[in-house]
Design an enzyme around this catalytic site. Structure first.
Site, PDB file in Angstrom:
ATOM      1  N   LYS A 249      38.429  33.125 -40.591  1.00 58.47           N
ATOM      2  CA  LYS A 249      37.089  32.676 -40.223  1.00 58.47           C
ATOM      3  C   LYS A 249      36.105  33.255 -41.251  1.00 58.47           C
ATOM      4  O   LYS A 249      36.267  34.376 -41.697  1.00 58.47           O
ATOM      5  CB  LYS A 249      36.751  33.204 -38.826  1.00 58.47           C
ATOM      6  CG  LYS A 249      35.474  32.589 -38.282  1.00 58.47           C
ATOM      7  CD  LYS A 249      35.230  32.934 -36.824  1.00 58.47           C
ATOM      8  CE  LYS A 249      34.016  32.201 -36.316  1.00 58.47           C
ATOM      9  NZ  LYS A 249      32.834  33.010 -36.122  1.00 58.47           N
TER      10      LYS A 249
ATOM     11  N   LYS B 282      30.330  37.449 -42.889  1.00 56.87           N
ATOM     12  CA  LYS B 282      29.634  38.262 -43.883  1.00 56.87           C
ATOM     13  C   LYS B 282      30.536  39.405 -44.321  1.00 56.87           C
ATOM     14  O   LYS B 282      30.644  39.710 -45.500  1.00 56.87           O
ATOM     15  CB  LYS B 282      28.382  38.855 -43.218  1.00 56.87           C
ATOM     16  CG  LYS B 282      27.100  38.300 -43.802  1.00 56.87           C
ATOM     17  CD  LYS B 282      25.952  39.237 -43.598  1.00 56.87           C
ATOM     18  CE  LYS B 282      25.092  38.867 -42.423  1.00 56.87           C
ATOM     19  NZ  LYS B 282      23.842  39.512 -42.270  1.00 56.87           N
TER      20      LYS B 282
ATOM     21  N   CYS C 137      29.349  39.113 -30.962  1.00 52.11           N
ATOM     22  CA  CYS C 137      29.555  38.027 -29.989  1.00 52.11           C
ATOM     23  C   CYS C 137      28.425  37.992 -28.968  1.00 52.11           C
ATOM     24  O   CYS C 137      28.260  36.997 -28.277  1.00 52.11           O
ATOM     25  CB  CYS C 137      30.821  38.225 -29.171  1.00 52.11           C
ATOM     26  SG  CYS C 137      32.340  37.948 -30.037  1.00 52.11           S
TER      27      CYS C 137
ATOM     28  N   CYS D 241      37.433  43.593 -30.680  1.00 49.23           N
ATOM     29  CA  CYS D 241      37.004  42.264 -30.252  1.00 49.23           C
ATOM     30  C   CYS D 241      37.987  41.227 -30.770  1.00 49.23           C
ATOM     31  O   CYS D 241      38.359  41.260 -31.949  1.00 49.23           O
ATOM     32  CB  CYS D 241      35.604  41.986 -30.810  1.00 49.23           C
ATOM     33  SG  CYS D 241      35.221  40.230 -30.818  1.00 49.23           S
TER      34      CYS D 241
END
Ligand code: MSP
Length: 500
Positions: free
Chosen positions: A289, A292, A124, A138
């Site tokens: 979401k 990777k 982020c 997070c």
């Protein structure tokens, strides 16, 4: 019109493409309206995340940036993105602009020294309070944060609570949709703390002009790209020409930066905050979401192979209501393609061209001024225009497609394929051709190539993108007497994939 600038640690996937295609369509809509448009996109190349990715790949951060930035350019070119500029934050023009922008805030007395420590999420590039963390992770990336402590320069964001609330009060439409505006107001009303804007722990950044050894924290470098590209600090006249008539398009994950920090930075630097910020939800894959690490990324080229560029663009603009999250599904994409593009638009053109070929000697007749479709087109135009103005492409395309469907229904009622040649048949065909003309213009922001092709096939000169609204939307613009070319099917129907 701006997109966020994309981090160069990751290659472009359909989530990035969703934002950029939406911005492109909005830019194209504004060009149709005759507005002066400067459409900006680019790449965000500094910061810890990029430095670490480069380390992991065994290359320099600049090499990492060069490689990935080129990938973004290629994908945007493939998708027909009409950007006027592509900014890279490692360019000299940006480095000097960040330095003058931050120097202005410093000179205005809004930056002080302090020590910062906190939980930092590298993906982020942001600090989190304990309360923001979910099980110590997070909240966005669901992975562990790191403890960071450093001597930093602080921007006195806390002093901007009231100025921001005042700015929001006098600019009611500045954040779209309303729910996101309320979210931004909620963050401000909860109380704002000063934020650290510099780092000594890394070197991959823009040097702080008043303190050697510090570089700016990547977000305070990145946000300023919007000002750099229109001449901040270098060409005051050019800057004044464009600023603050800026429309930012962003995803919900970067709302706090764009709707709270950025307007405050502008106020602190003595410039007006941007006029508009459109905030969309995430494009999810299987409810998650794309990332990777989840190995669930879908790349634009994979879908373009199957659906074509315009099929790709249409799907993301039409199927994702702007604001809420939307789940991507290949099946839904096939269904939408077959319904709206193959069966509705493609079929309308093919029916019209077939009948004109057989019964009107291939020459398209003029529409009737008293056609029942005239009133439908007035309404469709009004709704389409209002929806683009509200940054809701899915509603805009829905409104435009009402006209396509009505034109098909008009053909089904009149059955021109059974009519004898003559004025009655001419009126029915002219009306349908006029709808094709109108739809080519109204759908140009979504499908520029297809619309130019339809325009050409119904014999019109130039391109739909060159037309100017609202005049070009008036019923009766198709002059008649033009050669109509049937050509190949615009959108051959797709078959639903099987699971084997
Ligand atoms: N570099 C910052 C932005 C700086 S702007 C001054 C950044 N970059 S990013 O590459 O991580 O994301 C850029 C944009 O892509 C964000 O608006 C983000 O919301 C969007 N998306 C990334 N993944 C997405 C989805 N899966 N769905 C929709 N948009 C997504 O943040």
């Amino acid at each position: 019109m701006t997109t966020p600038i994309y981090y160069v640690n990751d290659v472009p996937h359909i989530g990035h493409a969703y934002t950029t295609v939406t911005a492109d369509a909005l830019a194209r809509w504004h060009r149709l309206l005759g507005d002066d448009v400067f459409f900006l996109t680019g790449t965000d190349e500094h910061g810890l995340k990029i430095q670490r990715t480069a380390d992991a790949n065994g290359i320099t951060p600049q090499e990492q940036a060069d490689r990935t930035s080129a990938r973004f350019r290629e994908v945007w070119e493939m998708l027909g993105i009409s950007n006027d500029d592509f900014i890279r934050t490692t360019e000299p023009r940006h480095i000097t602009s960040v330095q003058s922008f931050m120097q202005a805030i410093f000179d205005n007395g809004w930056i002080r020294k302090g020590t910062y420590s906190g939980q930092y999420c590298v993906p982020c590039e942001a600090y989190y309070n304990d309360a923001d963390l979910v099980d110590g992770n997070c909240p966005i990336h669901n992975r562990p944060v790191e403890w960071l402590e450093e001597d930093n320069w602080f921007f006195e964001l806390s002093k901007f609570e009231q100025p921001l609330l005042d700015w929001y009060a006098s600019n009611p439409g500045c954040v779209q949709p309303d729910g996101k505006r309320n979210e931004a107001l909620g963050i401000i009303r909860q109380g704002l703390e000063d934020v650290s804007v510099s780092r000594t722990s890394i070197s991959w950044g823009v040097p702080v002009p008043w303190d050697e050894g510090h570089v700016f924290y990547v977000w305070y470098d990145a946000l300023i790209n919007y000002a750099t590209a229109v001449g901040y600090g270098a060409d005051p006249e050019r800057f004044a020409e464009w600023w603050p008539a800026v429309h930012h398009l962003i995803g919900k994950d970067i709302l706090r930066f764009h709707c709270v920090y950025w307007p405050a930075m502008c106020l602190a630097a003595g410039i007006e905050p941007p006029h508009r910020i459109g905030v969309h939800g995430f494009l999810l894959v299987g409810g998650e979401k794309m990332s990777k690490t989840s190995l669930n990324q879908i790349f634009p080229a994979d879908l373009v192979t199957d659906f074509g560029v315009d099929g790709f663009r249409y799907h993301f603009l039409r199927d994702n209501p702007f604001g809420p999250d939307g789940d991507f599904s290949y099946e839904a994409m096939v269904t939408r393609f077959n319904t709206d593009l193959a069966n509705n638009l493609g079929n309308l053109l093919s029916r019209v061209a077939t009948v004109v070929g057989k019964k009107c000697d291939g020459i398209g007749p003029a529409p009737s001024p008293t056609s029942p479709l005239a009133a439908v087109s007035v309404e469709a135009y009004a709704d389409t225009a209002a929806a683009w103005a509200n940054m809701t492409p899915s509603l805009a395309l829905e409104a435009t497609w009402r006209l396509v469907r009505e034109a098909n229904a008009h053909l089904e009622i009149n059955e021109p394929w059974k009519m004898e040649p003559g004025p009655e048949l001419d009126a029915v065909m002219g009306d349908a051709l006029e709808v094709l003309r109108l739809v080519s213009i109204l759908a140009t922001p979504a499908m520029p190539d297809t619309c130019a092709e339809v325009w050409k096939r119904i014999g019109l000169p130039g391109t739909p993108g060159e037309q100017r609204l609202p005049d070009a939307a008036a019923w009766g613009g198709y002059p008649g007497g033009l050669a109509v070319d049937k050509g190949e099917a615009l959108f051959p129907r797709m078959t639903m994939p099987t699971n084997d």
